[in-house]
Write a protein that holds these residues in place. Sequence first.
Motif: not given
Length: 309
Positions: A52-62, A68-71, A221-225, A232-237
Amino acid sequence: MNLYERFLAQDARALARAITLVEAGYPEGQALLRRLRGRGRARVVGLTGSPGAGKSSLTDRLIEEARRRNERVAVLAVDPSSPFTGGAILGDRIRMMRHHQDPMVFIRSLASRGALGGLAGATVATLALLEAFGFDRIFVETVGVGQSEVDIARVADTTVLVLTPAAGDAVQAFKAGVMEIADVFVVNKFDLPGGERIVQELRTTLELAAPRPGGWKPPVLTAVAPKGEGIPELFEAIEAHHQHLLEHNLLEADRLERARFEVESVIQEWGRRKTREGQALIVRVARGELSPEEAAMELMGLPRGVEAK
């Protein structure tokens, strides 16, 4: 073309078939894995945290940020399986279905098959196949079973611990294991009450923690997935931690630990299978006629009185 040739030709169906064969333990899958292991070099990111922490939602955004970075991106979602039937819900892919038409994204669920560390026994073997297929980044999302998820640190280059304000005293809940292995902390659903409090608790706890390899200081860090906030900040970390591993020559040690974990997983699975086959010995242990050590020796084919080393 045979499966190996189709795999090298970048046939996604061949990749899916190869994973199925490896996960099921078929000789054909093991033979294919031997030919492919060692190809490619992906950045492996593990996401762990309570249900319930929202791992799947975060993964979706990552995934979105990586594209966006063509990976080229792959996701392994390790789903909980029934301890009785071995079946799994395999539901995490539902949250990421908006990427299913992107040929540069591959999403696969694996059943945990009762693995206590929150990872399927075939996870590392599947990672080897995904690397050989040429993915740039692989996200591994674990079951979400609390402190026993520390095995993710043995598989991933970078481990992200996902917490939420609604989880209460998150530091108390995780400090026994997962707190020590996370490289990046993210408080998801930060728009809920209590977000700032958890951030402060985490930072205070980390100030007292033992130094990490190479002097790495895990960021909080903080996020609202759902809104894409903080992604973007999470990805940079995550990227900053990877650069830290490169600068301090720590990646090779990570790969060796991953191989060690894979060997141990095979041994554990072999042990589970042997105990299922050795019901008569288990009955004798229950009756007090044999010690667990004696039964284990017999299952391993070792003579009595010889200690396994």
